[in-house]
Design a protein around this motif. Sequence first.
Motif, PDB file in Angstrom:
ATOM      1  N   TYR A 198       0.901  -1.084  -0.013  1.00  0.00           N
ATOM      2  CA  TYR A 198       0.072   0.008  -0.253  1.00  0.00           C
ATOM      3  C   TYR A 198       0.868   1.408   0.046  1.00  0.00           C
ATOM      4  O   TYR A 198       0.282   2.314  -0.168  1.00  0.00           O
ATOM      5  CB  TYR A 198      -0.905  -0.003   1.373  1.00  0.00           C
ATOM      6  CG  TYR A 198      -2.259  -0.881   0.906  1.00  0.00           C
ATOM      7  CD1 TYR A 198      -3.196  -0.208   0.007  1.00  0.00           C
ATOM      8  CD2 TYR A 198      -2.395  -1.859   1.261  1.00  0.00           C
ATOM      9  CE1 TYR A 198      -4.305  -0.710  -0.432  1.00  0.00           C
ATOM     10  CE2 TYR A 198      -3.775  -2.619   0.789  1.00  0.00           C
ATOM     11  CZ  TYR A 198      -4.700  -2.237   0.011  1.00  0.00           C
ATOM     12  OH  TYR A 198      -5.800  -2.725  -0.320  1.00  0.00           O
ATOM     13  N   LEU A 199       2.135   1.146  -0.104  1.00  0.00           N
ATOM     14  CA  LEU A 199       3.000   2.308  -0.314  1.00  0.00           C
ATOM     15  C   LEU A 199       3.360   2.106  -1.705  1.00  0.00           C
ATOM     16  O   LEU A 199       4.057   3.286  -2.043  1.00  0.00           O
ATOM     17  CB  LEU A 199       4.389   2.263   0.706  1.00  0.00           C
ATOM     18  CG  LEU A 199       4.053   2.575   2.228  1.00  0.00           C
ATOM     19  CD1 LEU A 199       5.244   2.200   2.994  1.00  0.00           C
ATOM     20  CD2 LEU A 199       3.754   3.998   2.208  1.00  0.00           C
ATOM     21  N   GLY A 200       3.228   1.162  -2.435  1.00  0.00           N
ATOM     22  CA  GLY A 200       3.267   1.192  -3.874  1.00  0.00           C
ATOM     23  C   GLY A 200       4.364   0.539  -4.313  1.00  0.00           C
ATOM     24  O   GLY A 200       4.933   0.508  -5.388  1.00  0.00           O
ATOM     25  N   TYR A 201       5.098  -0.573  -3.705  1.00  0.00           N
ATOM     26  CA  TYR A 201       6.017  -1.429  -3.988  1.00  0.00           C
ATOM     27  C   TYR A 201       5.561  -2.914  -3.919  1.00  0.00           C
ATOM     28  O   TYR A 201       5.114  -3.147  -2.785  1.00  0.00           O
ATOM     29  CB  TYR A 201       7.360  -0.931  -3.650  1.00  0.00           C
ATOM     30  CG  TYR A 201       8.545  -1.342  -4.542  1.00  0.00           C
ATOM     31  CD1 TYR A 201       8.921  -0.512  -5.492  1.00  0.00           C
ATOM     32  CD2 TYR A 201       9.304  -2.487  -4.351  1.00  0.00           C
ATOM     33  CE1 TYR A 201       9.983  -0.864  -6.276  1.00  0.00           C
ATOM     34  CE2 TYR A 201      10.179  -2.762  -5.113  1.00  0.00           C
ATOM     35  CZ  TYR A 201      10.448  -2.180  -6.102  1.00  0.00           C
ATOM     36  OH  TYR A 201      11.493  -2.548  -6.987  1.00  0.00           O
TER      37      TYR A 201
ATOM     38  N   ARG B  74      -0.660  -2.104  -5.149  1.00  0.00           N
ATOM     39  CA  ARG B  74       0.623  -1.100  -5.082  1.00  0.00           C
ATOM     40  C   ARG B  74       0.495  -0.136  -6.796  1.00  0.00           C
ATOM     41  O   ARG B  74       0.815   0.923  -6.399  1.00  0.00           O
ATOM     42  CB  ARG B  74       1.736  -1.815  -5.406  1.00  0.00           C
ATOM     43  CG  ARG B  74       1.759  -3.026  -6.431  1.00  0.00           C
ATOM     44  CD  ARG B  74       3.265  -3.717  -6.544  1.00  0.00           C
ATOM     45  NE  ARG B  74       3.049  -4.736  -7.401  1.00  0.00           N
ATOM     46  CZ  ARG B  74       2.632  -6.214  -7.169  1.00  0.00           C
ATOM     47  NH1 ARG B  74       2.185  -6.386  -6.056  1.00  0.00           N
ATOM     48  NH2 ARG B  74       2.532  -7.052  -8.173  1.00  0.00           N
ATOM     49  N   THR B  77      -2.248   2.442  -5.655  1.00  0.00           N
ATOM     50  CA  THR B  77      -1.528   3.430  -4.853  1.00  0.00           C
ATOM     51  C   THR B  77      -0.555   4.350  -5.524  1.00  0.00           C
ATOM     52  O   THR B  77      -0.740   5.687  -5.186  1.00  0.00           O
ATOM     53  CB  THR B  77      -0.577   2.728  -4.022  1.00  0.00           C
ATOM     54  OG1 THR B  77      -1.187   1.839  -2.818  1.00  0.00           O
ATOM     55  CG2 THR B  77       0.005   3.909  -2.755  1.00  0.00           C
ATOM     56  N   THR B  78       0.184   3.999  -6.426  1.00  0.00           N
ATOM     57  CA  THR B  78       0.929   4.685  -7.208  1.00  0.00           C
ATOM     58  C   THR B  78       0.042   5.604  -8.060  1.00  0.00           C
ATOM     59  O   THR B  78       0.565   6.766  -8.341  1.00  0.00           O
ATOM     60  CB  THR B  78       1.739   3.883  -8.146  1.00  0.00           C
ATOM     61  OG1 THR B  78       2.490   2.729  -7.414  1.00  0.00           O
ATOM     62  CG2 THR B  78       2.965   4.647  -8.970  1.00  0.00           C
TER      63      THR B  78
END
Lengths: 318, 276
Positions: A198-201, B74, B77-78
């Motif tokens: 959920y932080l994008g990675y 992900r 989120t991006t």
Amino acid sequence: MRYIDKTVVGLTIAFLVLFIADFFMAEWVRFIGLQSLARGAVALGLLVLWRTGLVSFGHALYFGFGAYAAAMLTLIGYHDAFLLVFAGTLAAGVLAYLLGFLLRRYRAIFFALLNMAFSMILYGVIVKTEELGSTDGFSVLTPTFLGYAPQGEAVQTTLFIFTLVFTYIITVGVHLYMKTTLGGMSMAVRENEIRVEYLGYSAEKVIHVKYVFSGLVAGFGGAIMALAIGQVDPDSMANWTVSGEFVFITILSGIGNVGATYIGALVFELIRTYAFEYAPQFWQFILGGSLLAIIMFLPDGIWSLFSRLRRSEKAPSP
Amino acid sequence: MTIVLEVRDLQKTFGAVVAAKDINVTVNEHEIIGIIGANGAGKTTFVNMVTGYLKPTSGQIEFAGRSIMGLPPRDITTLGISRSFQIPQVFLSESVFDNLLMAYAITEATGLGLLSPLLNDARAARVDSHLERYQIAQYRNALASTLPQGVRKLLDIAMAAVSKPTILMLDEPTSGISVEEKFGLMDIIMEALRQDQTTVLFIEHDMEIVERYVSRVLAFYQGEIICDAPTAEALVDPGVREFVIGEEYHRTRTGSENAGENAGENAGENGGGEDA
């Protein structure tokens, strides 16, 4: 850099001391040193995985794969140490990259044992392949170093320096890498994969990168070991007990510092060598006992001794 | 007004259980939306589907004009939809500062940037000002595992807000927080998000919180949206009053003649938690 990195300084001093000591060491000491560097490099890969929250019971797969890849090249006439070690490292890395697509989906005991399963497949293949000497393995001819062909004791002296230089580069590299974002993400993945997503990675991507790295250094260690011993065989290169030794070394060293793995590997070699010499019937008993002692008294490994000393130095006197 | 999120005919079934059906929502930029409903009404399922954690059985989700159906969390989120959790998802064994440092690093680093140092002065300064905005600077060096629940919730939301998302979905930001602390906590969160001009959707059980911070309400009941209206309207809607609020808990008792009939089935729905 605004500050001096103590670990890099420590590693550099150790590198220089060992470099000079190489010319004065007794042959058996150098041999133990070589093995410690090779196994320490594998444990370094396990340390990186461990920090990501993963334990592998199967890194003999990459160790053995690297060793056999290097050794097989000597069968077809290549003898240059640079080429052999590079090929061994790369071969193990490619294998880790491919298996990584599957393994990065597993955690905990499933990850550990799936690694072991793959390593036993390699073991089985080697044992069944008579061209590779089956359970006896085959001997590896003396390597040359970019055209320099040492004789007698000079072979091991040169190999030691060769190994020392590469392990130094790898170890400093890993230490610096751990301070990068990707290196630091070991912690993030270990602590909370959901948050990482959920932080994008992708947590799996992080694990894959770490896994390939651990495969590369295990292959490196295997290729060095093949050259150091001058022989490859499945039981000391690819069996699951070898994987166990690497986990043993990692527990022994602790994951506090990259340099610790070499100290742990050295302690392991010494315990095993002496236990075997003085108690040939009971050496496994002694090895197991020392692991037990470490877990009970130094649960964070040998490295915690150093941090304990440092803490008591800093403590104000009453 | 610009539409940022459009959900059409969204449906989710788990076997025979219908967790969501016929969900149609349009969210405009800078809106503050409250999602209410009893436990199991489908609120978290809705958030999980929009953020990619659950794959809808059918329907369409469009964010800023493009479909985000089937994308993993992900990627979503991006693109700009972030979320916080009912149970804070933080790095428990690390300090508050390191938690946010990692959040910034992952948000900012791409490609080879991942191999640049995790900690640098500029990033540390950004982390510290973020800590100030969420008023958790005094806990800077405390381990996340030792934080009081309210602070840990703030940290979770602060981490979700690091990427300055277009939409931030908060799953019960005030659950597990004492009544006295709730408004203080919400003031901090809403002020910080207002500065970032973030569109906010949050799940909430406390109607006082809903009344105070929200301009529009989505009321869920048995997987469906039974009311989508401005707050004042929604809170007097008979359906909402019957199936969501449970009359006896509400302060303004307008039209509460039939309160007694529904008290039984709605009792206990206001304070409880729901699994994320």
